[in-house]
Motif scaffolding. Structure first.
Motif, PDB file in Angstrom:
ATOM      1  N   SER A  14       0.642  -1.241   0.017  1.00  0.00           N
ATOM      2  CA  SER A  14       0.012  -0.149   0.040  1.00  0.00           C
ATOM      3  C   SER A  14       0.760   1.266   0.110  1.00  0.00           C
ATOM      4  O   SER A  14       0.578   2.158  -0.570  1.00  0.00           O
ATOM      5  CB  SER A  14      -1.226  -0.102   1.042  1.00  0.00           C
ATOM      6  OG  SER A  14      -0.287   0.037   2.512  1.00  0.00           O
ATOM      7  N   ASP A  17       2.104   1.536  -3.434  1.00  0.00           N
ATOM      8  CA  ASP A  17       1.011   2.063  -4.524  1.00  0.00           C
ATOM      9  C   ASP A  17       0.966   3.591  -4.002  1.00  0.00           C
ATOM     10  O   ASP A  17       0.657   4.272  -5.067  1.00  0.00           O
ATOM     11  CB  ASP A  17      -0.473   1.420  -3.935  1.00  0.00           C
ATOM     12  CG  ASP A  17      -1.181   1.680  -5.055  1.00  0.00           C
ATOM     13  OD1 ASP A  17      -0.879   1.668  -6.277  1.00  0.00           O
ATOM     14  OD2 ASP A  17      -2.448   2.032  -4.727  1.00  0.00           O
ATOM     15  N   GLN A  21       1.239   6.185  -7.144  1.00  0.00           N
ATOM     16  CA  GLN A  21       0.224   7.178  -7.563  1.00  0.00           C
ATOM     17  C   GLN A  21       0.474   8.643  -7.435  1.00  0.00           C
ATOM     18  O   GLN A  21       0.428   9.574  -8.310  1.00  0.00           O
ATOM     19  CB  GLN A  21      -1.029   7.119  -6.356  1.00  0.00           C
ATOM     20  CG  GLN A  21      -1.850   5.647  -6.459  1.00  0.00           C
ATOM     21  CD  GLN A  21      -2.170   5.155  -8.220  1.00  0.00           C
ATOM     22  OE1 GLN A  21      -2.758   6.192  -8.886  1.00  0.00           O
ATOM     23  NE2 GLN A  21      -1.741   4.008  -8.623  1.00  0.00           N
ATOM     24  N   THR A  42       5.879  -7.911  -8.324  1.00  0.00           N
ATOM     25  CA  THR A  42       5.394  -8.706  -9.215  1.00  0.00           C
ATOM     26  C   THR A  42       4.215  -9.786  -8.825  1.00  0.00           C
ATOM     27  O   THR A  42       3.130  -9.763  -9.389  1.00  0.00           O
ATOM     28  CB  THR A  42       6.520  -9.920  -9.844  1.00  0.00           C
ATOM     29  OG1 THR A  42       7.459  -8.979 -10.359  1.00  0.00           O
ATOM     30  CG2 THR A  42       6.027 -10.924 -10.672  1.00  0.00           C
ATOM     31  N   GLN A  45       0.887  -7.567  -8.218  1.00  0.00           N
ATOM     32  CA  GLN A  45       0.499  -7.203  -9.716  1.00  0.00           C
ATOM     33  C   GLN A  45      -0.299  -8.498 -10.171  1.00  0.00           C
ATOM     34  O   GLN A  45      -1.421  -7.924 -10.495  1.00  0.00           O
ATOM     35  CB  GLN A  45       1.617  -6.700 -10.648  1.00  0.00           C
ATOM     36  CG  GLN A  45       1.938  -5.192 -10.362  1.00  0.00           C
ATOM     37  CD  GLN A  45       2.833  -4.884 -11.595  1.00  0.00           C
ATOM     38  OE1 GLN A  45       4.028  -5.399 -11.812  1.00  0.00           O
ATOM     39  NE2 GLN A  45       2.628  -3.658 -12.134  1.00  0.00           N
ATOM     40  N   ASN A  46       0.311  -9.507  -9.952  1.00  0.00           N
ATOM     41  CA  ASN A  46      -0.490 -10.703 -10.409  1.00  0.00           C
ATOM     42  C   ASN A  46      -1.824 -10.909  -9.544  1.00  0.00           C
ATOM     43  O   ASN A  46      -2.714 -11.415 -10.221  1.00  0.00           O
ATOM     44  CB  ASN A  46       0.405 -12.037 -10.333  1.00  0.00           C
ATOM     45  CG  ASN A  46       1.638 -11.907 -11.258  1.00  0.00           C
ATOM     46  OD1 ASN A  46       1.583 -11.237 -12.504  1.00  0.00           O
ATOM     47  ND2 ASN A  46       2.628 -12.721 -11.047  1.00  0.00           N
ATOM     48  N   GLY A  48      -3.346  -8.518  -8.293  1.00  0.00           N
ATOM     49  CA  GLY A  48      -4.221  -7.378  -8.604  1.00  0.00           C
ATOM     50  C   GLY A  48      -4.446  -6.460  -7.343  1.00  0.00           C
ATOM     51  O   GLY A  48      -5.284  -5.441  -7.365  1.00  0.00           O
ATOM     52  N   ILE A  50      -1.809  -4.290  -6.772  1.00  0.00           N
ATOM     53  CA  ILE A  50      -1.158  -2.748  -7.409  1.00  0.00           C
ATOM     54  C   ILE A  50      -1.348  -2.833  -8.914  1.00  0.00           C
ATOM     55  O   ILE A  50      -1.162  -4.103  -9.387  1.00  0.00           O
ATOM     56  CB  ILE A  50       0.335  -2.508  -6.809  1.00  0.00           C
ATOM     57  CG1 ILE A  50       0.472  -1.265  -6.883  1.00  0.00           C
ATOM     58  CG2 ILE A  50       1.091  -3.859  -7.315  1.00  0.00           C
ATOM     59  CD1 ILE A  50       2.163  -0.953  -6.382  1.00  0.00           C
ATOM     60  N   ASN A  51      -1.387  -1.623  -9.452  1.00  0.00           N
ATOM     61  CA  ASN A  51      -1.367  -1.751 -10.922  1.00  0.00           C
ATOM     62  C   ASN A  51      -0.650  -0.352 -11.083  1.00  0.00           C
ATOM     63  O   ASN A  51      -0.794   0.394 -10.986  1.00  0.00           O
ATOM     64  CB  ASN A  51      -2.641  -1.340 -11.398  1.00  0.00           C
ATOM     65  CG  ASN A  51      -2.781  -1.458 -13.071  1.00  0.00           C
ATOM     66  OD1 ASN A  51      -2.091  -1.704 -13.523  1.00  0.00           O
ATOM     67  ND2 ASN A  51      -3.878  -0.381 -13.461  1.00  0.00           N
ATOM     68  N   ILE A  52       0.566  -0.942 -12.004  1.00  0.00           N
ATOM     69  CA  ILE A  52       1.402   0.385 -12.307  1.00  0.00           C
ATOM     70  C   ILE A  52       1.289  -0.001 -13.874  1.00  0.00           C
ATOM     71  O   ILE A  52       2.010  -0.856 -14.555  1.00  0.00           O
ATOM     72  CB  ILE A  52       2.942  -0.075 -11.941  1.00  0.00           C
ATOM     73  CG1 ILE A  52       2.976  -0.105 -10.434  1.00  0.00           C
ATOM     74  CG2 ILE A  52       3.971   0.917 -12.539  1.00  0.00           C
ATOM     75  CD1 ILE A  52       4.296  -0.619  -9.929  1.00  0.00           C
ATOM     76  N   PRO A  53       0.845   1.353 -14.470  1.00  0.00           N
ATOM     77  CA  PRO A  53       0.731   1.062 -15.912  1.00  0.00           C
ATOM     78  C   PRO A  53       2.028   1.009 -16.734  1.00  0.00           C
ATOM     79  O   PRO A  53       3.273   1.487 -16.220  1.00  0.00           O
ATOM     80  CB  PRO A  53       0.048   2.575 -16.251  1.00  0.00           C
ATOM     81  CG  PRO A  53      -0.561   3.055 -14.892  1.00  0.00           C
ATOM     82  CD  PRO A  53       0.349   2.363 -13.877  1.00  0.00           C
ATOM     83  N   LYS A  54       2.341   0.105 -17.725  1.00  0.00           N
ATOM     84  CA  LYS A  54       3.410  -0.328 -18.325  1.00  0.00           C
ATOM     85  C   LYS A  54       4.160   0.875 -18.783  1.00  0.00           C
ATOM     86  O   LYS A  54       5.215   1.170 -18.775  1.00  0.00           O
ATOM     87  CB  LYS A  54       3.225  -1.244 -19.415  1.00  0.00           C
ATOM     88  CG  LYS A  54       2.866  -2.706 -18.872  1.00  0.00           C
ATOM     89  CD  LYS A  54       3.241  -3.558 -19.910  1.00  0.00           C
ATOM     90  CE  LYS A  54       2.810  -5.069 -19.622  1.00  0.00           C
ATOM     91  NZ  LYS A  54       3.679  -5.603 -18.442  1.00  0.00           N
TER      92      LYS A  54
END
Length: 169
Positions: A14, A17, A21, A42, A45-46, A48, A50-54
């Motif tokens: 968190s 993240d 953000q 990793t 992300q797998n 769900g 955390i989402n870091i845009p590529k």
């Protein structure tokens, strides 16, 4: 100005993240440096969490080509000798070079016993001309991820615990 390095417990998804953000909000790319950071992000992300845009990610090999536009999440908040941050401070890291004008944010308090090593790292960073931010100088910088007394009492009451073994981890 400069790149911003944030170091925290690699399991504190968190907090990582929040850093990501903030990077997005301020138009900075993100680099992840350190085995524990790579592994935990990793997995997160797998799952769900955390989402870091590529398009926001910069490979550690490319950090040297970025000045003033990166947030680097780096392992080593406890000044562990082989950590990415420790190696960067001594100039031994192959991909990370700290420079005057960069900032390092310690978003983790030293674990008891690590205070001297963390203080020495802070001194070394300062000698390099890096701005360093940590909870001793910024009171509201780090909020513990550990439950307070009443949180623990509530958890024990809800689970009807017969025994409690306090651990760090």
């Amino acid at each position: 100005k400069g790149n911003v390095y944030i170091t925290t417990a690699s399991s504190n998804i968190s907090r990582i993240d929040q850093a990501v953000q903030s990077a997005i909000k301020f138009n900075r790319k993100v680099a992840l440096v350190g085995r524990s950071i790579d592994r935990n992000i990793t997995i997160a992300q797998n799952l769900g969490f955390i989402n870091i845009p590529k398009k926001m990610l910069v490979k550690p090999e490319a950090i040297q080509h970025h000045r003033n536009d990166l947030v680097v999440i780096v392992a080593g908040s406890q000044a562990q000798p082989e950590s990415a941050l420790s190696m960067a401070v001594t100039g031994e890291h192959r991909k990370v070079t700290l420079a005057s004008g960069d900032a390092v944010v310690f978003s983790a308090d030293p674990i008891p016993g690590n205070e001297t090593a963390v203080d020495n790292m802070i001194n070394s960073l300062t000698a390099l001309g890096v701005e360093v931010y940590y909870s001793s100088i910024l009171e509201d910088l780090h909020v513990s991820g550990h439950g307070a007394e009443m949180d623990l009492k509530l958890m024990m009451a809800l689970t009807k615990a017969k025994n409690v073994l306090p651990i760090g981890g």
